[in-house]
Every structure is written in structure tokens, then in C-alpha cells.
Design an enzyme around this catalytic site. Structure first.
Site: not given
Ligand SMILES: [Zn+2]
Length: 881
Positions: A269, A305
Site C-alpha cells: 500500500a 499507511e
């Protein structure tokens, strides 16, 4: 594809650019084969820089369509333009000017998945590390921070949804079926955090109220119809936002936070400011399609993230040598989050297993590099376990040394002092020195020196003098280009344990400084003398895995058995049992089975049974304890002259012995653990499933094992149980009617779900034995497989090469031959994924001579291929060096 120029980038060559780009205005007119990108950049010459200094912008395969300065065309004679660089030879005399650059891109043909590309008809971007230069000419380096305003124009039918970083400004119709949206990100950011997504996607919407009472709109965007599969990811996001406020005082700063799941993605990600782009395998989950491990990964990666918003985005890296500044720190933060959400002990053991499986071999092989590297040829190859996982361990050690409170004060100071900066590791260390008043210069070697330190430890007890002595000696092995090492500061947590598991008191200690149960090893050799110790204690070392080191300890088996039952540090108790299993596998095992040490074998299998049935231990912990060391772990502990077939045979024999000795108890425990309540992905339920599936693995080697596993497969009500049973059948009962039937049934049910089919590929790619290379070769032609999709390639080729010791390392070299051909095939489309695959041979020198020669041949056949990408050439040449 960027071909290799042989250029080596060095940390000591860093200097700021002559120019800055404080404002970036981008307009995209999207089309699959001819997207127009207009970049209007406010360029500023730095103070003191000569007016005649040329402006040199990075590009990668670009086509320049138009260039203007302050509204006027630039004469061709004032320019040097190539696909990979744009030089403005005579910039204007004014300190600030407006530079307009128009480029044209073909996102549909971009198979490298860097820059702007298409994934299932959705436009998306990936710019870290150097993908932005595939969109427009720019100062594409992390210390150029710019405020971005982005306008996206697209056909409404093709792309009803238009997203970029920051907050939405406005949107509207353009006529002729076109529409637009504008986004503005008020926080200056480096180009690698730029993102754009446009397409037809379904949305799961929610909101979050921050610490100070602001409402943030949350959106997770997925393929239409899959919105329900994003529920767990949304829940994980909200828990992450809350946790970062509580644990680190960090509040989210924009009005919106969006996550988009795409099916073609090189990494896990990407933390683009306000617009995270995810590999869909780390977003989509439900009981039917995801395993408990998938749920845990989604939770961890969503958190990771999100946490980057402060550690990476608000404070970014000065240059790519500082990658661990954002990654090591953010991995540490996501580990702590998962530990708080789940079980701290279980999480810690899992982290250490991962570190040992991925980082230790890197540190001990030709690809070893410091947590902060000093040079690179291709930065894409430094997204490594060393930068991420060892980088996290280094941050953990800072907390161990300073204590939680001072560590938090240091982090607060870091956020206060460096918000808005492109910072360095030196900046990071300095805040902890300032917060604690301590000198961390010796400790900082953890960032600068490669290699896994080793501690050789022995102990003696003198009953007459009531003295217990630990003799500790440190060494750091040589690594490529670093033959001599400096002495490190290693925080070694320990415990002295007496009868009944009680801590042994001592009246005094000399020979090293000890604080809160941690010995600070700083010299080559310490003689640590504890006085007032009447009875000889068992010594529990590197508790909680306080330092990422290897230990060479002369410890009696009796002490290990004792610690495996009584150590009150959960990690060290697991470690003691794991060490016994490893010892059994490595050295004495055949002798043990052969009856030379019947006592040891009986004690070990009895201990396994007692851990399995110990109700005071969480089921997840028991499952981890009973999981035998992996074949690669055993190989690493042996170190050289590795014969994977012999290791496999020893491991199977131990599994059979443990299962046979505990058959009755394992059976009844297995039955008692069947899921009775409705499915929940929570840690406790997942732990029960993990223990039950571990027991199934043992029982499958017992009479009736195939039928038991087939029943488990058929009655499974969730993917965890179904996939576990399928793996047991395919691995333990390869070729049996039960295995063939289950594989076919799985394919029939999930054939149209690519993420679930990845599990089917993985399970078959990891079937032990020489026949698997043929299976894998055949599966590359399966309709669900694609060489262009990184998830498929990793599931089939990646699993085979990195997780199938007997199949990949087949004695005749066929596994390597297939592998080298496939790596070159993948490279034609996607050099980054190919380079990552190629690291599977990094430990080739530890193989026995015949396999070693064949592995070298395979590496050479890659190295000798024509027009190798920079990514792959770098890995292969370092591996062979
Ligand atoms: Zn990260």
C-alpha cells in the site's frame, strides 16, 4: 524501463538543489493512450545561487509537448530535452518564475505500474520512490516540498470518480461528456506522495471525529459491488486514528481521508497524503474469502499507511538514504498498535519470526546493508526487511534504553521540532539525546553498520562465594564492503530465575550497567558478577527480544526445559521451547529418534503436549509454540552446506514423533476447539482457529489423517479453516484422492475470485518435493494466472522460490532454471517485481556444493541477459559478488 546506467548514488554526495518548487499546479486530461499533463510550477532560485545555474529536472521516458516560462515559449536553443531529463540552460534572472511543462502519457501501456497507469480500467498512480518523473519533469526528490493543486478532467462515463490529495475544491461539467474535479492539499509535500485516482468505483463512507472535535469524512473505494468487503478495513482505520491520538498525540489534519483498493499494485500500500492507494488484498475481506492472517494484515497495513501521515508525510525524508526514518519508525508504530489491539506476547513472537525469516538472511548474505544505507544504484531495491523490520527494532531499542516516558517526550519533540521538514536520522537521534540528556552516539551504529551482532554468553555459579557470573562477548560479522566493525551498544534484557519460576534476588552487581532488567552491553567483553546469589539460577536472555541479535549460549538442556515451563517472560518462554525444537532438528535429532537419547525425545514430546493443553496460555500462543521452526529457519541455523531434503525429512520426523506421543490429547483438544459461536475475526477467535489448525497438521500425519483433513475442509465455515485444511491435504497427502478432490472443489467455488485463487496458487506452489516445479510451470498457463499482475506472480512464483525449500532447491537445478527464465519474463513488464523475486537466491552460498553450482548458473544466466533493467542488474550483481 529504466536501463542501468551504472550510476551509484552516495549519501555523502547529498546537497540541496539550487532551485525550489513551492507551488505545483497540475492539470490532467485523462485518456488511456494519450493523457495530457500540464504542470505549472512556481520555481524559486535558492538564496546565494548564481543566476546562471541551469535548472535540471528529472524525467523517465517522457514526451515533452510544450514548455513556457512566464507565459513565453522557451527557445529550443535554451533547452536540453531528453525522455529522462529536461535542462533549462538559462533560467530567467528573476528569483521566482512560472514554468509550464506539458507532457503526454500512455497509462494503458504502463505495465511497470510506476507513475500513472491503469488497473482494471481505473487510472491510478504510484510515485514512490521515483515514479513522479514518469508523469512530468520535476525535481523528483523528497526534499523538494511543494503545495499541490490538481485539476482532473475525464469522460464522466469512463471515470465518474476523480480523486487526488488534500481537500476537494470544486467539480463540474465540461460538456461533451467530460467533467472535472479540483483538489488542493495545503500541506507542502514531496512529489513521491502525489496521487491521482479516476474511475468507476464503489464507496464505503464513514466519518471520524478527531481529538479537537473536527469531523473527517472517510471513504474506502473498491470495485463496484465489493463495498461490503471493505467493512473491516474501515473499522481498522477508525481504530488507527483513535490510537494515534492516544498513543502519540497525533491528530489527522485534512477534512477527508480516502483509501482506494486497486488490483495491480507493486507493493502492499502507499501512504499518499489524504489518498492512500492499496493493493486490494489488504482491503477486501470477509469470513468466506479472507483468513485470520488476512484480517490481521489488513488491520496492520491500514494502520501503517495512516500512521505515515505524521511519520513520513508531515515529517518526510531528506533523501532516500533516510528511508528508515519513515519506514522503521512507522513499522514500530504499527507493531505497537497491533500489540494493543491483539495480544502483545503473540504479536512479539510473530514479529521476531518475521524478522528472523526475512531480515536475518538479508543481513547474513550478499545483500546486507545498514538500516541507513550509504550508497545505492536502484533505490527500489532498498525497500527491504532491513530498512523496515530492523529499522523498527532500532526504534524499539531506543524506547527500551530510555524508558517509555522519555521515549514519548523525544517523539513529541521530534513532531514539534521537525513538522514540515525533510529530516535525517541524525535529526531523529538528536531529539532523543535532547529529551534524555544521554549520549546515543554508540547506539547510532545500529543505523550505520550492517550485519546481525552476535553475543556469546556463558555463566558460572560459585556457591561458596554466592556469586553468579555472566560472561558476555559481542561480535559483529563482516558484511559486503564493511570488513571491520565497531563495538555496539546492545540492550540485553535478562532475568535470573530460581526454583518454581521465581525471580532470583541479588545484592549487588558489577561489570556492566544494568537498568530495569537490561544489561547495557557496550564493550567487547563484559564479566557481569551478581553477588548474594545462593542457588544457581536459570538465566533468561534477550527477554522480549530486546535486541535483534543472535545468541551463542552454552545452556544445559535442563535449563531450557525449565525455562520453557517457567519463564514468566512470554517471549523467552516461547524462545526456550523453540530452541529445544531447533536443537533437536539440527544436531541430535536422528540420535534422539534412534534411541541414543530417549530421555530427551520423551521430554520434548511431553513438553509439547503440556504446552498444547496449558489453559493458562492463550490458544494463539500455544499455536505459535507448536509451529515447528520452518525449513529455512533450520537452514539458517545450520549455516552452511545446506541439504534441504535432509532438513525436510528431519522436520517431518519430529512432527510425527510429537503427534504420535500426544495423539489422544491432541485429538480431544482439536475436537473441543471447534467453532461454536458465530464467526468473528477478533484475536481470541482467530487464536482458537490457529491452535485447532495446528493440531490438525499434527493429526494429519497420524492414521486416518487424510480423512480428518478432508472432513475439516468440507465442514469449514470460513476461509481460515478451509485454506488450512487444503494446505494440510496438499502438503501432507499430496496426490491422494482427498487432496485432488479438495483442490478441485476449491477451484470450482473460488475460480472467479482472483484474491482467493492466490491462496490456491500459494498452496500448490509450496507442496514439498521435486514434482512441484512441473506443477508450478503448468499453473502459469491457468486462466486465473497472469504474469502481468504482481499478486498472481508473488503467489505462484514468489511462493515457490521463497517458501518451498525442497521444490525450489531441487537437486538437479530444474527449480532454478525455471526460476531464472521466469524472472526474465516478468522483468520485461515489471522490473521492480522481477528484482524482488530474484532475491530468493540471496542465500545461495550456504547450499551444499552441487546445488550451489546450479544456483550460480541460474544467477549468471540472468546476469548475462541483454538489456537488463537497473533494478534486476543491481540485485543479481550484488548477489553474485
Ligand atoms: Zn511505509
Amino acid at each position: 524501463m529504466r536501463t542501468d546506467t551504472g550510476q551509484v548514488f552516495k549519501l555523502e554526495d547529498y546537497r540541496p538543489n539550487d532551485y525550489l518548487i513551492p507551488q505545483t499546479n497540475l492539470t490532467f486530461r485523462l485518456s488511456p493512450d494519450a493523457t495530457r499533463v500540464t504542470a505549472l510550477l512556481t520555481v524559486e532560485r535558492r538564496d546565494g545561487v548564481s543566476m546562471s545555474a541551469p535548472l535540471v529536472l528529472d524525467g523517465d521516458g517522457l514526451t515533452l509537448k510544450r514548455i513556457e516560462i512566464d507565459g513565453k515559449k522557451v527557445k529550443p536553443s535554451d533547452l536540453l530535452a531528453s525522455p529522462d531529463q529536461l535542462t533549462i540552460l538559462k533560467p530567467p534572472a528573476a528569483r521566482r518564475f512560472q514554468l509550464l511543462i506539458e507532457t503526454e502519457l500512455a497509462p494503458a501501456g504502463n505495465e511497470a505500474l510506476m507513475g500513472l497507469y491503469r488497473s482494471s480500467n481505473v487510472y491510478c498512480t504510484q510515485c514512490e520512490a521515483e515514479g513522479f518523473r514518469r508523469i512530468t519533469y520535476f525535481l523528483d526528490r523528497p526534499d523538494i516540498l511543494s503545495v499541490y493543486t490538481v485539476r482532473i478532467e475525464a469522460l464522466r462515463d469512463e471515470a465518474p470518480l476523480l480523486l487526488s490529495n488534500g481537500n476537494p475544491l470544486d467539480r463540474g461539467d465540461l460538456g461533451g461528456g467530460w467533467h472535472y474535479a479540483r483538489w488542493h492539499d495545503p500541506f507542502p509535500k514531496p512529489s513521491y506522495l502525489f496521487a491521482l485516482v479516476a474511475g468507476n468505483l464503489g464507496q464505503l463512507a464513514d466519518s471520524f471525529v478527531t481529538l479537537s472535535g473536527r469531523t473527517v469524512e472517510l471513504g474506502i473505494y473498491v470495485e463496484p459491488g465489493k463495498e461490503k468487503l471493505a467493512g473491516y478495513a474501515m473499522d481498522a482505520l477508525k481504530r488507527s486514528m483513535k490510537w494515534d491520538e492516544e498513543a502519540f498525540g497525533r491528530e489527522y489534519d485534512l477534512d477527508v481521508f480516502n483509501i482506494v483498493a486497486v488490483s495491480d499494485f507493486n507493493m502492499g500500500a502507499m501512504e499518499n497524503k489524504g489518498l492512500n492507494v492499496f493493493n486490494d488484498k489488504y482491503v477486501l475481506a470477509d469470513r468466506e474469502t479472507a483468513t485470520d492472517a488476512d484480517f490481521a494484515n489488513i488491520e496492520a497495513i491500514i494502520a501503517h499507511e495512516y500512521f505515515h501521515n505524521w511519520t513520513g508525510n508531515r515529517i518526510t525524508c531528506r533523501d532516500w538514504f533516510q528511508l528508515c526514518l519513515k519506514e522503521g519508525l512507522t513499522v514500530f508504530r504499527d507493531h505497537e498498535f497491533s500489540a494493543d489491539q491483539r495480544s502483545r506476547a503473540v504479536k512479539r513472537i510473530a514479529e521476531v519470526r518475521t524478522l528472523r525469516a526475512h531480515q536475518f538472511p538479508e543481513d547474513q548474505g550478499p545483500l546486507a546493508h545498514p538500516v541507513r544505507p550509504r550508497r545505492y544504484r536502484e533505490i527500489n531495491n532498498f525497500y527491504t526487511a532491513t530498512v523496515y523490520e530492523k529499522g523498527s527494532e532500532v526504534v524499539r531499542m531506543i524506547r527500551t534504553i530510555l524508558g517509555a516516558e522519555v521515549f514519548r517526550a523525544g517523539m513529541d519533540l521530534y513532531f514539534e521540532r521537525h513538522d514540515g521538514d525533510a529530516a535525517t536520522i541524525e535529526d531523529f537521534i538528536k531529539v532523543f539525546e535532547d529529551a534524555s540528556g544521554r549520549d546515543l552516539s554508540q547506539f547510532a551504529l545500529w543505523y550505520h553498520q550492517a550485519g546481525t551482532p552476535n553475543l556469546t554468553i556463558s555463566s558460572t555459579h560459585n556457591p561458596a562465594a554466592q556469586e553468579f557470573t555472566l560472561e558476555i562477548e559481542q561480535s559483529v560479522p563482516p558484511t559486503p564492503s564493511e570488513s571491520r566493525k565497531r563495538l555496539m551498544h546492545i540492550p540485553l534484557a535478562f532475568g535470573l530465575i530460581g526454583a518454581g519460576g521465581k525471580a532470583v534476588e541479588y545484592s549487588g552487581v558489577e561489570g556492566a550497567s544494568i537498568e530495569d532488567g537490561v544489561i547495557h552491553v557496550r564493550k567487547r567483553r563484559h564479566m557481569v558478577r551478581f553477588s548474594g546469589v545462593a542457588e544457581r539460577p536459570a538465566v533468561s536472555l534477550n527477554r522480549g527480544f530486546s535486541a535483534p541479535v543472535t545468541l551463542s549460549v552454552e545452556q544445559k538442556a535442563d535449563d531450557q526445559f525449565f525455562l520453557a515451563r517457567h519463564d514468566n517472560d512470554a517471549f523467552s518462554r516461547w524462545q526456550a521451547f523453540n530452541t529445544l525444537l531447533t536443537d533437536a532438528l539440527i544436531s541430535a535429532f536422528r540420535e534422539i529418534l534412534g534411541g541414543k537419547q530417549p530421555d530427551f525425545a520423551a521430554r520434548l514430546t511431553e513438553l509439547a503436549g503440556s504446552i498444547a493443553g496449558d489453559e493458562t496460555l492463550e490458544p494463539a500462543y500455544r499455536a505459535l509454540a507448536l509451529a515447528l521452526p520452518g525449513e529455512a529457519d533450520i537452514a539458517r541455523d545450520i549455516g552452511r552446506n545446506i541439504d534441504p531434503d535432509a532438513i525436510y525429512a528431519a522436520r517431518e520426523a519430529l512432527a510425527l514423533a510429537i503427534g504420535t506421543a500426544n495423539r489422544g490429547a491432541f485429538s480431544s483438544l482439536y475436537l473441543s476447539l471447534a467453532d461454536k459461536a458465530a464467526f468473528s475475526p477478533d484475536a481470541a477467535s482467530a487464536g482458537r482457529r490457529a491452535l485447532r489448525n495446528t493440531l490438525l497438521d499434527y493429526l494429519s500425519l497420524q492414521p486416518g489423517g487424510a480423512a480428518l483433513a478432508a472432513g475439516h475442509f468440507q465442514s469449514a465455515t470460513n476461509m481460515t479453516d478451509r485454506a488450512a485444511a487444503l494446505a494440510v491435504l496438499a502438503h501432507r497427502h499430496h496426490g491422494s484422492p482427498e487432496a485432488i478432490e479438495a483442490l478441485a472443489a476449491f477451484e470450482t467455488i473460488y475460480g472467479s475470485d482472483p484474491l482467493v485463487m492466490d491462496k490456491w496458487f500459494q498452496i500448490q506452489a509450496s507442496v514439498p518435493g521435486p514434482q512441484t516445479v512441473d506443477t508450478v510451470m503448468a499453473l502459469t498457463n491457468h486462466p486465473a494466472f497472469s504474469m502481468g499482475n504482481p499478486n498472481r506472480v508473488r503467489s505462484l512464483i514468489g511462493t515457490f522460490s521463497s517458501a518451498n525449500q525442497t521444490g525450489f532447491h531441487r537437486a538437479d537445478g530444474e527449480g532454478y532454471r525455471f526460476f531464472s527464465q521466469t524472472v526474465l519474463e516478468v522483468e520485461k513488464r515489471n522490473p521492480q517485481v522481477a528484482a524482488r523475486l530474484a532475491t530468493a537466491l540471496r542465500s545461495w552460498r550456504s547450499l551444499e556444493p552441487l546445488r550451489q553450482a546450479k544456483a550460480r548458473e541460474a544467477l549468471l544466466s540472468i546476469a548475462n541477459a541483454e538489456n537488463l533493467s537497473a533494478d534486476l542488474r543491481d540485485i543479481v550483481e550484488r548477489t553474485l559478488a
